[in-house]
Design a protein around this motif. Structure first.
Motif, PDB file in Angstrom:
ATOM      1  N   GLN A 537     -26.822 -73.328 -15.109  1.00  0.00           N
ATOM      2  CA  GLN A 537     -26.082 -72.702 -16.202  1.00  0.00           C
ATOM      3  C   GLN A 537     -25.127 -71.621 -15.705  1.00  0.00           C
ATOM      4  O   GLN A 537     -24.020 -71.457 -16.225  1.00  0.00           O
ATOM      5  CB  GLN A 537     -27.058 -72.123 -17.227  1.00  0.00           C
ATOM      6  N   LEU A 538     -25.559 -70.884 -14.676  1.00  0.00           N
ATOM      7  CA  LEU A 538     -24.727 -69.808 -14.129  1.00  0.00           C
ATOM      8  C   LEU A 538     -23.733 -70.313 -13.088  1.00  0.00           C
ATOM      9  O   LEU A 538     -22.966 -69.516 -12.537  1.00  0.00           O
ATOM     10  CB  LEU A 538     -25.628 -68.740 -13.501  1.00  0.00           C
ATOM     11  N   GLU A 539     -23.762 -71.626 -12.816  1.00  0.00           N
ATOM     12  CA  GLU A 539     -22.886 -72.221 -11.810  1.00  0.00           C
ATOM     13  C   GLU A 539     -22.984 -71.449 -10.491  1.00  0.00           C
ATOM     14  O   GLU A 539     -21.990 -71.075  -9.879  1.00  0.00           O
ATOM     15  CB  GLU A 539     -21.437 -72.253 -12.306  1.00  0.00           C
ATOM     16  N   LEU A 540     -24.214 -71.243 -10.076  1.00  0.00           N
ATOM     17  CA  LEU A 540     -24.479 -70.403  -8.905  1.00  0.00           C
ATOM     18  C   LEU A 540     -23.818 -70.912  -7.624  1.00  0.00           C
ATOM     19  O   LEU A 540     -23.401 -70.097  -6.800  1.00  0.00           O
ATOM     20  CB  LEU A 540     -25.989 -70.259  -8.710  1.00  0.00           C
ATOM     21  N   PRO A 541     -23.705 -72.251  -7.429  1.00  0.00           N
ATOM     22  CA  PRO A 541     -23.051 -72.687  -6.187  1.00  0.00           C
ATOM     23  C   PRO A 541     -21.608 -72.192  -6.052  1.00  0.00           C
ATOM     24  O   PRO A 541     -21.080 -72.121  -4.953  1.00  0.00           O
ATOM     25  CB  PRO A 541     -23.100 -74.218  -6.289  1.00  0.00           C
ATOM     26  N   GLN A 542     -20.965 -71.835  -7.178  1.00  0.00           N
ATOM     27  CA  GLN A 542     -19.578 -71.388  -7.129  1.00  0.00           C
ATOM     28  C   GLN A 542     -19.428 -69.866  -7.103  1.00  0.00           C
ATOM     29  O   GLN A 542     -18.319 -69.344  -7.154  1.00  0.00           O
ATOM     30  CB  GLN A 542     -18.796 -71.930  -8.341  1.00  0.00           C
ATOM     31  N   ARG A 543     -20.535 -69.152  -7.036  1.00  0.00           N
ATOM     32  CA  ARG A 543     -20.442 -67.692  -7.039  1.00  0.00           C
ATOM     33  C   ARG A 543     -21.458 -67.096  -6.057  1.00  0.00           C
ATOM     34  O   ARG A 543     -22.431 -67.733  -5.689  1.00  0.00           O
ATOM     35  CB  ARG A 543     -20.655 -67.124  -8.449  1.00  0.00           C
ATOM     36  N   LYS A 544     -21.186 -65.885  -5.661  1.00  0.00           N
ATOM     37  CA  LYS A 544     -22.040 -65.188  -4.694  1.00  0.00           C
ATOM     38  C   LYS A 544     -22.935 -64.233  -5.476  1.00  0.00           C
ATOM     39  O   LYS A 544     -22.527 -63.118  -5.824  1.00  0.00           O
ATOM     40  CB  LYS A 544     -21.161 -64.420  -3.703  1.00  0.00           C
ATOM     41  N   ALA A 545     -24.134 -64.678  -5.777  1.00  0.00           N
ATOM     42  CA  ALA A 545     -24.996 -63.899  -6.664  1.00  0.00           C
ATOM     43  C   ALA A 545     -26.434 -63.941  -6.192  1.00  0.00           C
ATOM     44  O   ALA A 545     -26.874 -64.897  -5.547  1.00  0.00           O
ATOM     45  CB  ALA A 545     -24.895 -64.428  -8.093  1.00  0.00           C
ATOM     46  N   ALA A 546     -27.154 -62.883  -6.549  1.00  0.00           N
ATOM     47  CA  ALA A 546     -28.596 -62.794  -6.338  1.00  0.00           C
ATOM     48  C   ALA A 546     -29.243 -62.621  -7.700  1.00  0.00           C
ATOM     49  O   ALA A 546     -28.936 -61.655  -8.419  1.00  0.00           O
ATOM     50  CB  ALA A 546     -28.942 -61.625  -5.425  1.00  0.00           C
ATOM     51  N   LEU A 547     -30.105 -63.571  -8.072  1.00  0.00           N
ATOM     52  CA  LEU A 547     -30.772 -63.531  -9.372  1.00  0.00           C
ATOM     53  C   LEU A 547     -32.067 -62.737  -9.256  1.00  0.00           C
ATOM     54  O   LEU A 547     -32.923 -63.057  -8.435  1.00  0.00           O
ATOM     55  CB  LEU A 547     -31.064 -64.945  -9.866  1.00  0.00           C
ATOM     56  N   ILE A 548     -32.199 -61.702 -10.063  1.00  0.00           N
ATOM     57  CA  ILE A 548     -33.361 -60.812 -10.002  1.00  0.00           C
ATOM     58  C   ILE A 548     -34.440 -61.293 -10.969  1.00  0.00           C
ATOM     59  O   ILE A 548     -34.174 -61.521 -12.155  1.00  0.00           O
ATOM     60  CB  ILE A 548     -32.954 -59.361 -10.340  1.00  0.00           C
ATOM     61  N   VAL A 549     -35.645 -61.442 -10.449  1.00  0.00           N
ATOM     62  CA  VAL A 549     -36.822 -61.750 -11.273  1.00  0.00           C
ATOM     63  C   VAL A 549     -37.563 -60.434 -11.492  1.00  0.00           C
ATOM     64  O   VAL A 549     -38.139 -59.882 -10.542  1.00  0.00           O
ATOM     65  CB  VAL A 549     -37.733 -62.778 -10.585  1.00  0.00           C
ATOM     66  N   PRO A 550     -37.574 -59.882 -12.712  1.00  0.00           N
ATOM     67  CA  PRO A 550     -38.229 -58.589 -12.957  1.00  0.00           C
ATOM     68  C   PRO A 550     -39.701 -58.607 -12.568  1.00  0.00           C
ATOM     69  O   PRO A 550     -40.411 -59.595 -12.799  1.00  0.00           O
ATOM     70  CB  PRO A 550     -38.051 -58.390 -14.465  1.00  0.00           C
ATOM     71  N   ALA A 551     -40.137 -57.508 -11.967  1.00  0.00           N
ATOM     72  CA  ALA A 551     -41.493 -57.419 -11.427  1.00  0.00           C
ATOM     73  C   ALA A 551     -42.354 -56.473 -12.255  1.00  0.00           C
ATOM     74  O   ALA A 551     -41.921 -55.372 -12.625  1.00  0.00           O
ATOM     75  CB  ALA A 551     -41.435 -56.941  -9.980  1.00  0.00           C
ATOM     76  N   PHE A 552     -43.579 -56.902 -12.514  1.00  0.00           N
ATOM     77  CA  PHE A 552     -44.566 -56.099 -13.246  1.00  0.00           C
ATOM     78  C   PHE A 552     -45.845 -56.063 -12.419  1.00  0.00           C
ATOM     79  O   PHE A 552     -45.968 -56.730 -11.388  1.00  0.00           O
ATOM     80  CB  PHE A 552     -44.816 -56.716 -14.627  1.00  0.00           C
ATOM     81  N   GLU A 553     -46.824 -55.284 -12.894  1.00  0.00           N
ATOM     82  CA  GLU A 553     -48.083 -55.216 -12.168  1.00  0.00           C
ATOM     83  C   GLU A 553     -49.241 -54.980 -13.113  1.00  0.00           C
ATOM     84  O   GLU A 553     -49.070 -54.484 -14.238  1.00  0.00           O
ATOM     85  CB  GLU A 553     -48.046 -54.117 -11.108  1.00  0.00           C
ATOM     86  N   THR A 554     -50.418 -55.362 -12.650  1.00  0.00           N
ATOM     87  CA  THR A 554     -51.647 -55.072 -13.364  1.00  0.00           C
ATOM     88  C   THR A 554     -52.615 -54.396 -12.411  1.00  0.00           C
ATOM     89  O   THR A 554     -52.569 -54.632 -11.196  1.00  0.00           O
ATOM     90  CB  THR A 554     -52.279 -56.363 -13.924  1.00  0.00           C
TER      91      THR A 554
END
Length: 711
Positions: A537-554
């Motif tokens: 969806q973000l057409e990542l192969p055509q852009r220079k991006a790092a997708l952040i996965v939000p981190a939580f903890e227990t």
């Protein structure tokens, strides 16, 4: 009875191809030798007795692997001259000159070791050993075989490894990183006229030079050295209608082969074995024992070609063999061959001794085999890091930190079977992480949460690697997965080389994208599919991006893992979940902007801030981690900083999350908290990293130094 079926034809094809590869490869061995011969005393020559010192100690040593490792470490800490003197001193106390009566008694014992009164193998002569190795399992087995050879050897060795593409990648990396002195490795060529060919399921109990010396006993017409088969297989009486391939008497076992290559070429070996195989296949239709059947059929027609090796050079531990007639005492053994499908569970009255011997080398610290050969010159090390290590200032208070990233760790890639589609999805992603033995319990949980490929670097000792192997093979979850790549990095040095491990796992991922995680995080259910859809969806192969996965903890060891973002937010509000490290290191993840994430429905961009260290999805060819950072501190921060310096967009995914599970603190974080010197050296490394970043990226990198100084 063998049936004329497609299975038989397939088996024939595989056996024939295997033999063609082996013999065709050996064909290129033949050429002019460039290594001369002079003198190597056999273990019994002159004033040395028939029982070599290492073999005398072996019976007790098999039960004391760790003690032996410690003793050898002490020996390695001495200079080569001191070590040689110590060895000679110990030898003079334990060895006595053989008497003529002793020689006569040895001769009467038949297959027991005798003491030839002649010069045999030259000191420092290069010995050639060929091994056929294909696939993940054989690549693992060959390591134990090589350890047993290196433990006893006193000569330089040239291993000629005949491999498939899987074993080639694994073993090239292993030997390059092992850096054993006076060991050459070739995967395509050889330069001598004779070679020892070995199966991977054998263990040496003596110096391989003794086997090499047997070449000197060949007659003018003998070209192949083999041990007689120790079962009744080729006698054809194992069961009704048992019809083996033709063989001379009991036939010969090909687990250990001596080959004189120039003679093979002169006699037209390639045509000889082909004609024999084609003739026998007219009635046999397939082989039962692959190349061994063809070797035996050729020898049946040409008995003069074979030199019959004493059976202690290939003690075959399959059921119903005559192996126990090969020796009167286990100290007589030279080579043990685990040629039964049962392997270590085979029946034999001495199997416990054999098993302990095998386990000695299985779990033996391979780093100890890096010691120099006494009295033989070594080639200069091809690794630039060796020179860099020598140039380090030992008075530098941060010497240990600077030394760790220069060490060359032994690396065993793809320790277990790994399979991935030949044409992966262009948006496919591999979870990348690293771990040590104390985090092993996380593997099954991660596999349940992540269905996609995984690339893991495991930091372990040789013994721990075997424990892991048993754990993985005994786990229903792990043993059912073929898309998890395990890369063993063997322990060396004082610090946990976290960024080296990450780089190994990253480099050996085989998908276009990687999810750079840590082993103590569980990804949300379905994250693998969500990431692939997001990249499209973000057409990542055509852009220079790092997708952040939000981190939580227990803080709870038992957690009802949330199945959706809404459920996670509810748990966050109730206090059973927290944003990751909010109470001890908020700067590490605050730029993710958790408040915005709560209501976000589309990815949003965030800016880099000092100490930001999110978990990201990037292309596999992203910058690698800086390996100067070891142990605890700044290992991920420096990586995100370089991504930003290369102008990666930082995009937070609105419906993705991962949760950190509680565990005991690592040894390195304890050192960081307790040692002012540790923290001081980390600060020094940070400053040097900033300087290097400025040199690589110019004025654009000044903001990082300015931001650091403003804190």
């Amino acid at each position: 009875m063998l049936l004329r079926s497609w299975r038989g034809k397939l088996k024939l094809l595989l056996a024939t191809v295997t033999l063609v590869i082996l013999l065709s490869w050996l064909w290129v061995f033949v050429g002019s030798t460039q290594y001369g011969r002079s003198l190597l005393l056999s273990p019994c020559f002159g004033d040395r007795p028939s029982q070599d010192l290492e073999r005398e100690a072996l019976a007790s040593q098999v039960h004391k692997v760790e003690e032996e490792n410690q003793q050898l470490r002490l020996l390695l800490s001495q200079s080569p001259v001191q070590a040689g003197a110590a060895e000679r001193s110990n030898g003079s106390q334990l060895r006595t000159a053989p008497s003529e009566d002793g020689d006569a008694a040895a001769a009467e014992r038949g297959n027991r070791t005798s003491c030839p009164r002649q010069q045999t193998v030259q000191k420092c002569e290069l010995l050639h050993v060929a091994i056929v190795c294909a696939g993940h399992n054989a690549s693992r087995d060959v390591v134990t075989l090589v350890k047993s050879i290196l433990f006893h050897r006193k000569n330089p060795l040239h291993f000629h490894l005949i491999t498939d593409s899987v074993a080639l990648q694994i073993l090239q990396t292993l030997f390059q990183s092992w850096m054993v002195p006076s060991v050459h490795v070739s995967f395509y060529n050889a330069d001598d006229l004779k070679v020892i060919v070995l199966d991977t399921d054998i263990t040496f109990a003596t110096d391989i030079a003794e086997l090499w010396a047997v070449f000197g006993k060949f007659s003018d017409k003998q070209v192949i050295g083999l041990v007689e088969n120790q079962s009744d297989w080729y006698l054809g009486n194992l069961w009704k209608n048992h019809k083996p391939w033709p063989a001379l008497g009991r036939g010969f076992n090909t687990g250990v082969i001596l080959l004189l290559l120039e003679r093979l070429r002169r006699m037209g070996w390639e045509q000889m074995w082909r004609l024999t195989a084609e003739r026998e296949l007219m009635s046999m239709f397939s082989t039962s024992l692959a190349d061994q059947d063809i070797f035996n059929a050729v020898i049946k027609q040409n008995p003069v070609l074979v030199y019959k090796l004493p059976c202690f050079w290939n003690v075959q531990l399959s059921d119903h063999t005559l192996s126990e007639k090969c020796y009167s005492e286990v100290s007589d053994l030279k080579v043990i061959h685990w040629n039964s499908p049962k392997k270590l569970r085979v029946k034999n009255k001495h199997v416990e001794f054999f098993r302990n011997l095998y386990l000695t080398f299985l779990e033996y610290d391979g780093n100890l085999l890096r010691r120099e050969l006494f009295g033989c010159a070594s080639l200069p090390s091809p690794h630039r890091s060796q020179k860099a290590l020598e140039d380090l200032d030992e008075d530098d208070p941060c010497y240990d930190f600077r030394r760790q990233p220069l060490m060359v760790h032994r690396i065993h890639l793809f320790f277990l079977q790994y399979e991935l589609s030949a044409s992966p999805d262009p948006a496919d992603v591999t979870l990348v992480a690293q771990l040590s033995m104390d985090r092993l319990q996380m593997l099954e949980a991660i596999c349940k949460h992540w269905a996609g490929p995984i690339s893991l670097a495991l930091y372990m000792s040789d013994a721990e690697a075997q424990q892991f192997l048993r754990y993985a093979q005994g786990s229903e979850v792990l043993s059912s997965r073929r898309n998890v790549a395990y890369h063993i990095v063997y322990k060396e040095g004082q610090f946990y080389p976290v960024n080296l491990l990450r780089n190994i796992a990253l480099t050996n991922a085989q998908t276009p994208y990687v999810f750079l995680s840590d082993i103590d995080f569980l990804p949300m259910y379905g994250l693998y599919d969500y990431l692939r859809n997001s990249m499209q969806q973000l057409e990542l192969p055509q852009r220079k991006a790092a997708l952040i996965v939000p981190a939580f903890e227990t803080l709870r060891y038992r957690l009802a893992f949330p199945k959706s973002k809404a459920e996670l937010l509810s748990m966050l509000d109730m206090g059973s979940l927290y944003t990751f490290r909010y109470h001890v290191w908020p700067k590490g993840h605050a730029p993710t902007d958790y408040a915005k994430w709560r209501t976000a429905t589309v990815p949003y961009r965030v800016a880099w801030q000092p100490d930001f260290e999110p978990y990201v999805v990037v292309r596999r060819d992203c910058p690698q981690y800086d390996q100067r950072f070891v142990g605890f501190g700044w290992n991920k921060v420096s990586h995100i900083m370089e991504l930003d310096a290369q102008e990666y967009e930082l995009l937070v995914l609105p419906n993705a999350f991962m949760i950190h599970m509680p565990h005991a603190p690592s040894f390195d974080i304890s050192k960081f908290r307790l040692s002012a010197g540790y923290r001081s050296c980390l600060q020094t490394l940070r400053e040097e990293f900033h300087q290097d970043l400025s040199r690589r990226y110019g004025a654009a990198a000044l903001k990082y130094l300015t931001a650091e100084r403003s804190l």
